[in-house]
Motif scaffolding. Structure first.
Motif, PDB file in Angstrom:
ATOM      1  N   GLY A  91      -0.699  -5.968 -18.334  1.00 21.92           N
ATOM      2  CA  GLY A  91      -0.416  -5.384 -17.029  1.00 21.92           C
ATOM      3  C   GLY A  91       0.116  -3.971 -17.135  1.00 21.92           C
ATOM      4  O   GLY A  91      -0.264  -3.085 -16.353  1.00 21.92           O
ATOM      5  N   PHE A  92       0.982  -3.742 -18.109  1.00 21.14           N
ATOM      6  CA  PHE A  92       1.566  -2.413 -18.306  1.00 21.14           C
ATOM      7  C   PHE A  92       0.478  -1.401 -18.680  1.00 21.14           C
ATOM      8  O   PHE A  92       0.433  -0.292 -18.132  1.00 21.14           O
ATOM      9  CB  PHE A  92       2.619  -2.488 -19.414  1.00 21.14           C
ATOM     10  CG  PHE A  92       3.487  -1.263 -19.510  1.00 21.14           C
ATOM     11  CD1 PHE A  92       4.666  -1.170 -18.796  1.00 21.14           C
ATOM     12  CD2 PHE A  92       3.125  -0.209 -20.332  1.00 21.14           C
ATOM     13  CE1 PHE A  92       5.472  -0.046 -18.886  1.00 21.14           C
ATOM     14  CE2 PHE A  92       3.920   0.919 -20.435  1.00 21.14           C
ATOM     15  CZ  PHE A  92       5.104   0.998 -19.710  1.00 21.14           C
ATOM     16  N   VAL A 117      -3.473   3.069 -17.311  1.00 15.39           N
ATOM     17  CA  VAL A 117      -4.846   3.552 -17.135  1.00 15.39           C
ATOM     18  C   VAL A 117      -5.075   3.977 -15.693  1.00 15.39           C
ATOM     19  O   VAL A 117      -5.667   5.033 -15.425  1.00 15.39           O
ATOM     20  CB  VAL A 117      -5.849   2.457 -17.551  1.00 15.39           C
ATOM     21  CG1 VAL A 117      -7.271   2.861 -17.177  1.00 15.39           C
ATOM     22  CG2 VAL A 117      -5.757   2.196 -19.045  1.00 15.39           C
ATOM     23  N   VAL A 118      -4.612   3.174 -14.734  1.00 16.94           N
ATOM     24  CA  VAL A 118      -4.773   3.511 -13.317  1.00 16.94           C
ATOM     25  C   VAL A 118      -4.015   4.798 -12.989  1.00 16.94           C
ATOM     26  O   VAL A 118      -4.514   5.660 -12.250  1.00 16.94           O
ATOM     27  CB  VAL A 118      -4.286   2.351 -12.430  1.00 16.94           C
ATOM     28  CG1 VAL A 118      -4.283   2.756 -10.962  1.00 16.94           C
ATOM     29  CG2 VAL A 118      -5.169   1.122 -12.631  1.00 16.94           C
ATOM     30  N   ASP A 119      -2.808   4.939 -13.547  1.00 13.29           N
ATOM     31  CA  ASP A 119      -2.018   6.147 -13.309  1.00 13.29           C
ATOM     32  C   ASP A 119      -2.724   7.380 -13.873  1.00 13.29           C
ATOM     33  O   ASP A 119      -2.763   8.440 -13.228  1.00 13.29           O
ATOM     34  CB  ASP A 119      -0.643   5.984 -13.961  1.00 13.29           C
ATOM     35  CG  ASP A 119       0.227   7.222 -13.799  1.00 13.29           C
ATOM     36  OD1 ASP A 119       0.499   7.615 -12.656  1.00 13.29           O
ATOM     37  OD2 ASP A 119       0.618   7.800 -14.833  1.00 13.29           O
ATOM     38  N   LEU A 120      -3.288   7.251 -15.073  1.00 16.53           N
ATOM     39  CA  LEU A 120      -4.015   8.364 -15.669  1.00 16.53           C
ATOM     40  C   LEU A 120      -5.233   8.735 -14.835  1.00 16.53           C
ATOM     41  O   LEU A 120      -5.502   9.913 -14.580  1.00 16.53           O
ATOM     42  CB  LEU A 120      -4.438   8.003 -17.093  1.00 16.53           C
ATOM     43  CG  LEU A 120      -5.260   9.055 -17.853  1.00 16.53           C
ATOM     44  CD1 LEU A 120      -4.450  10.332 -18.030  1.00 16.53           C
ATOM     45  CD2 LEU A 120      -5.703   8.518 -19.213  1.00 16.53           C
ATOM     46  N   ALA A 121      -5.986   7.723 -14.389  1.00 15.35           N
ATOM     47  CA  ALA A 121      -7.169   7.985 -13.570  1.00 15.35           C
ATOM     48  C   ALA A 121      -6.782   8.648 -12.249  1.00 15.35           C
ATOM     49  O   ALA A 121      -7.462   9.576 -11.780  1.00 15.35           O
ATOM     50  CB  ALA A 121      -7.922   6.682 -13.313  1.00 15.35           C
ATOM     51  N   ALA A 122      -5.677   8.196 -11.652  1.00 12.00           N
ATOM     52  CA  ALA A 122      -5.235   8.780 -10.384  1.00 12.00           C
ATOM     53  C   ALA A 122      -4.815  10.228 -10.552  1.00 12.00           C
ATOM     54  O   ALA A 122      -5.082  11.076  -9.698  1.00 12.00           O
ATOM     55  CB  ALA A 122      -4.077   7.952  -9.824  1.00 12.00           C
ATOM     56  N   GLY A 150      -5.410  14.264  -8.712  1.00  9.52           N
ATOM     57  CA  GLY A 150      -4.485  15.377  -8.845  1.00  9.52           C
ATOM     58  C   GLY A 150      -3.044  14.929  -8.648  1.00  9.52           C
ATOM     59  O   GLY A 150      -2.745  13.782  -8.300  1.00  9.52           O
ATOM     60  N   GLY A 151      -2.135  15.838  -8.879  1.00  6.30           N
ATOM     61  CA  GLY A 151      -0.728  15.538  -8.676  1.00  6.30           C
ATOM     62  C   GLY A 151      -0.146  14.664  -9.770  1.00  6.30           C
ATOM     63  O   GLY A 151      -0.552  14.734 -10.928  1.00  6.30           O
ATOM     64  N   ASP A 152       0.778  13.786  -9.366  1.00  7.67           N
ATOM     65  CA  ASP A 152       1.537  12.973 -10.309  1.00  7.67           C
ATOM     66  C   ASP A 152       0.977  11.566 -10.455  1.00  7.67           C
ATOM     67  O   ASP A 152       1.676  10.666 -10.920  1.00  7.67           O
ATOM     68  CB  ASP A 152       3.001  12.925  -9.849  1.00  7.67           C
ATOM     69  CG  ASP A 152       3.924  12.403 -10.924  1.00  7.67           C
ATOM     70  OD1 ASP A 152       3.551  12.477 -12.108  1.00  7.67           O
ATOM     71  OD2 ASP A 152       5.007  11.889 -10.580  1.00  7.67           O
ATOM     72  N   GLY A 153      -0.261  11.361 -10.056  1.00  8.72           N
ATOM     73  CA  GLY A 153      -0.846  10.035 -10.165  1.00  8.72           C
ATOM     74  C   GLY A 153      -0.106   9.033  -9.302  1.00  8.72           C
ATOM     75  O   GLY A 153       0.084   9.247  -8.102  1.00  8.72           O
ATOM     76  N   LEU A 154       0.333   7.945  -9.906  1.00 13.29           N
ATOM     77  CA  LEU A 154       1.082   6.914  -9.191  1.00 13.29           C
ATOM     78  C   LEU A 154       2.585   7.194  -9.175  1.00 13.29           C
ATOM     79  O   LEU A 154       3.361   6.392  -8.663  1.00 13.29           O
ATOM     80  CB  LEU A 154       0.833   5.545  -9.821  1.00 13.29           C
ATOM     81  CG  LEU A 154      -0.624   5.051  -9.818  1.00 13.29           C
ATOM     82  CD1 LEU A 154      -0.711   3.675 -10.468  1.00 13.29           C
ATOM     83  CD2 LEU A 154      -1.200   5.005  -8.409  1.00 13.29           C
ATOM     84  N   GLY A 155       2.996   8.281  -9.769  1.00 17.77           N
ATOM     85  CA  GLY A 155       4.411   8.644  -9.756  1.00 17.77           C
ATOM     86  C   GLY A 155       5.221   8.074 -10.892  1.00 17.77           C
ATOM     87  O   GLY A 155       6.453   7.997 -10.820  1.00 17.77           O
ATOM     88  N   PHE A 156       4.554   7.672 -11.981  1.00 20.85           N
ATOM     89  CA  PHE A 156       5.260   7.067 -13.102  1.00 20.85           C
ATOM     90  C   PHE A 156       5.906   8.093 -14.029  1.00 20.85           C
ATOM     91  O   PHE A 156       6.534   7.713 -15.019  1.00 20.85           O
ATOM     92  CB  PHE A 156       4.304   6.195 -13.919  1.00 20.85           C
ATOM     93  CG  PHE A 156       3.846   4.967 -13.192  1.00 20.85           C
ATOM     94  CD1 PHE A 156       4.631   4.373 -12.222  1.00 20.85           C
ATOM     95  CD2 PHE A 156       2.616   4.401 -13.475  1.00 20.85           C
ATOM     96  CE1 PHE A 156       4.211   3.235 -11.546  1.00 20.85           C
ATOM     97  CE2 PHE A 156       2.180   3.258 -12.817  1.00 20.85           C
ATOM     98  CZ  PHE A 156       2.981   2.686 -11.837  1.00 20.85           C
TER      99      PHE A 156
END
Length: 310
Positions: free
Chosen positions: A216-217, A222-227, A232-238
């Protein structure tokens, strides 16, 4: 036994675990010579009970082993070839981690990210990181440990860490590198004490929970990197704010759980008389896990220091 870490789930000592035909053996005491039959039942809890020594029936590891030989003879044959000891694990781990530290220091000095060669430094770091990842995957899927592969992984990983750490210390969080190193050592010592005191019990359920959490982590990463790439921006904010701190802290806790799995792997390998070369697998696993914890600690400290400057 097969243990895992946050990146690789296919590594561990028991790649050919089987059952001895007609000769069930007793698990051995931790630190006892092969053939001992009393004491802690290593391997009984985490991944299901072993009724035999996982190495006693592996004739591919030594010409002296025979499937028709009594179980005591098979155990002694593995030991005669050189059984893994804690000293072997410590020595290989020191060599592997020392390689990471040495190349990290060299890249810190030779590839500074704040001079005219910034692009070159980042490019070399990215290439080294990809090579380290590729080499670690190759080793993870090999049936036999390769010291050359493991040390090459450590060297390229060190180059990547050196540039990333220097850039973080220069532009984002001065002083965070030393704190991240100290934090990593503290986590290692804390988990080791907790494991030796049996405050942490590595069971099948614990193993499954850690693997599911790691999957899950990594999916979130991967989703954060793709976002961040496509949106653009900070992705998911992680990488900032409270969510970044929470995500980094979860990564550190996950790394600590994998350390417990690594310790159990070493304990079982020594108790069952794993071949000495398997100590390279233990060193590889510990190195990957400690690098993971260091990077997550660096993430948390960077976010905290950025918030303090706002």
């Amino acid at each position: 036994m097969k243990s895992s870490n946050p990146v690789f789930s296919r590594r561990g000592f028991a790649r050919d675990v089987g059952h001895t035909e007609g000769h069930p053996e007793q698990p051995q005491t931790v630190g006892a010579p092969a053939g001992a039959s009393v004491g802690l039942r290593v391997g009984a809890e985490p991944y299901g009970p072993h009724t035999v020594n996982p190495y006693a029936d592996d004739s591919s590891r030594s010409p002296r082993l025979s499937k028709d030989a009594p179980p005591q003879d098979r155990s002694r044959a593995v030991t005669a070839d050189g059984a893994m000891t804690i000293d072997d694990v410590v020595t290989r781990s020191a060599l592997t981690l020392g390689t990471v530290a040495l190349t990290a220091m060299l890249s810190w000095v030779l590839l500074p990210p704040h001079d005219a060669g910034t692009g070159r430094s980042y490019g070399i770091a990215a290439g080294a990181g990809l090579l380290a990842f590729a080499l670690s995957l190759v080793q993870s899927f090999r049936r036999e440990p390769s010291p050359a592969l493991i040390l090459a992984y450590a060297a390229f990983e060190g180059v990547f860490l050196g540039v990333i750490s220097h850039a973080t210390s220069t532009y984002i969080a001065p002083g965070a590198v030393v704190q991240a190193v100290l934090g990593t050592l503290t986590v290692f010592a804390g988990v080791l004490i907790a494991y030796k005191s049996r405050w942490i019990r590595v069971t099948r359920r614990f193993h499954g929970f850690v693997l599911a959490s790691a999957m899950g982590f990594l999916l979130l990463m991967v989703v954060d990197l793709a976002a961040s790439v496509f949106g653009g921006g900070d992705g998911l904010g992680f990488d900032s704010g409270g969510l970044g701190i929470l995500f980094g802290a979860a990564g550190i806790v996950l790394g600590a759980c994998f350390l417990a799995l690594d310790f159990r792997q070493v304990e079982d390998g020594v108790a069952y008389g794993a071949p000495r070369k398997e100590s390279w697998i233990a060193a590889f696993g510990l190195t990957v896990t400690l690098v993971w914890i260091y990077l997550e600690a660096l993430r948390v400290l960077s976010v905290l220091m950025q918030q303090g400057d706002d």
